[in-house]
Design an enzyme around this catalytic site. Structure first.
Site, short mmCIF file in Angstrom:
data_model
loop_
_atom_site.label_atom_id
_atom_site.label_comp_id
_atom_site.label_asym_id
_atom_site.label_seq_id
_atom_site.Cartn_x
_atom_site.Cartn_y
_atom_site.Cartn_z
N HIS A 185 146.84 48.32 28.98
CA HIS A 185 145.63 47.72 29.53
C HIS A 185 145.94 46.32 30.08
CE1 HIS A 185 141.50 45.82 28.89
NE2 HIS A 185 141.27 46.80 29.76
N ARG A 186 145.97 46.22 31.40
CA ARG A 186 146.34 44.97 32.08
C ARG A 186 147.78 44.58 31.72
NH1 ARG A 186 140.70 41.73 30.54
NH2 ARG A 186 139.41 43.62 30.57
N GLU A 220 148.10 49.68 33.68
CA GLU A 220 146.76 49.62 34.24
C GLU A 220 146.62 48.39 35.12
OE1 GLU A 220 142.10 49.00 33.49
OE2 GLU A 220 143.67 47.71 32.68
N ASP A 261 143.73 46.33 37.69
CA ASP A 261 142.39 46.17 38.23
C ASP A 261 142.49 45.52 39.60
OD1 ASP A 261 140.75 46.84 35.74
OD2 ASP A 261 141.99 45.20 34.99
N HIS A 309 141.36 41.23 36.85
CA HIS A 309 140.26 41.97 36.25
C HIS A 309 138.89 41.44 36.66
CE1 HIS A 309 137.20 42.81 33.14
NE2 HIS A 309 137.75 44.01 33.15
N GLU A 336 142.22 50.64 38.62
CA GLU A 336 140.76 50.62 38.61
C GLU A 336 140.23 49.88 39.82
OE1 GLU A 336 136.88 49.09 36.03
OE2 GLU A 336 138.86 49.13 35.08
N GLN A 349 140.82 55.07 38.55
CA GLN A 349 139.64 55.10 37.67
C GLN A 349 138.60 54.14 38.21
OE1 GLN A 349 140.30 53.17 33.88
NE2 GLN A 349 141.76 51.75 34.77
#
Length: 308
Positions: free
Chosen positions: A43-44, A70, A72, A85, A152, A184
């Site tokens: 995550h990030r 991941e 963003d 993010h 994302e 996503q």
């Protein structure tokens, strides 16, 4: 002007467009096969250990056995796809204001690492200070198809051109054909736009459940599904029409919002389940027992220790 004609992969194969497309089909199928196994989604990056969405976070995530990095995405004022993010710069840089109001040059001049050292003194590293914001192009240039990306689309309503710019970049770099990317979003519209642009990209519908204001149960942030207590096979099937998976939160304010039955029902309707963001080892183990297919975590090392 040259006009590019994109055929669906199955159609192209049926027309006999030979070896390269067959290799692409194999790579895409391999990605789908691999998604049936448990996936560690950083995550990030390894954002529990280093400033999120920076080289140190990504490098550590790779060393810790993450299956996907991941990312963003937002867009700069001059149309660059930026890996960050938040909509704004205030939390994770020494800048302020919306990302979209700044040019690439202004964004690259910001310090995206010192905040981490100030917020997490026990994990601070001198080398983190001065870390730069990254562009999607920079990340791809560094890693290519050596890693898989779980991207994302953030706030796509702010950037109506983001979906096309993203898909065109991924196609040009061969990352769709190599089975290297999942996209996503909380926005169903964003995912459906991506699906229309390239139906070969695996998509995951993010959902966020929290108590309804009237106290009647739970509500999903964007209305993609009803309360998990009332969700039907048809609701899951509606997502399965364009996506391979669903990404739910598990807990809100200390209380579960989904359970093992939610995971089972999603599976029965052909959807993978990738909950977010799981950092506690006991919670990780509980979700493994529920049979989830992957997890987002800031600490890939903790999760890899459980699934090795």
């Amino acid at each position: 002007m040259k006009i590019a004609i994109r055929l669906p992969l199955a159609t192209a194969l049926a027309l006999g467009l030979a070896a390269p497309l067959a290799a692409q089909a194999d790579a895409l199928q391999q990605q789908l096969d691999d998604l049936q196994d448990f996936q560690i989604i950083a995550h990030r990056g390894a954002s529990g250990h280093a400033p999120e969405h920076t080289w140190p976070a990504y490098q550590q995530a790779r060393r810790m056995g993450a299956d996907y990095l991941e990312l963003d995405l937002h867009m700069s004022a001059d149309g660059e796809l930026m890996v960050i993010h938040d909509d704004t710069l205030d939390r994770t840089t020494d800048g302020s204001g919306p990302v979209k109001d700044h040019t690439l040059a202004k964004l690259k001049a910001l310090d995206a690492g010192s905040w981490f050292n100030e917020s997490h003194t026990d994990r601070a590293e001198e080398a983190y200070a001065g870390a730069e914001l990254l562009t999607l192009d920079e990340v791809i240039d560094r890693y290519g198809s050596d890693v898989r990306y779980y991207i994302e689309t953030k706030s796509p309503e702010r950037y109506p051109e983001l979906q096309r710019a993203l898909v065109e970049t991924l196609e040009a770099e061969g990352l769709v054909a190599s089975g290297s990317v999942v996209i996503q979003s909380f926005s169903q519209d964003s995912l459906e736009q991506v699906h229309a642009l390239n139906a070969d990209i695996p998509l995951v519908q993010l959902v966020w459940y929290s108590p309804a204001e009237d106290g009647s149960g739970l509500t999903e942030w964007t209305g993609v599904t009803p309360d998990p207590a009332e969700i039907t096979d048809a609701d899951f099937q509606a997502i399965a029409d364009y996506a391979v998976g669903i990404g739910p939160n598990v807990v809100y304010d200390g209380e579960d919002v989904i359970d093992a039955g939610f995971v089972e029902q999603a599976h029965d309707n052909g959807l993978l389940v990738h909950p977010y963001t799981i950092n506690d080892v006991d919670q990780m183990q509980r979700l493994l027992d529920w049979g989830v297919d992957g997890m987002f975590t800031n600490f890939p090392d903790r999760l890899s220790g459980l699934v090795e």
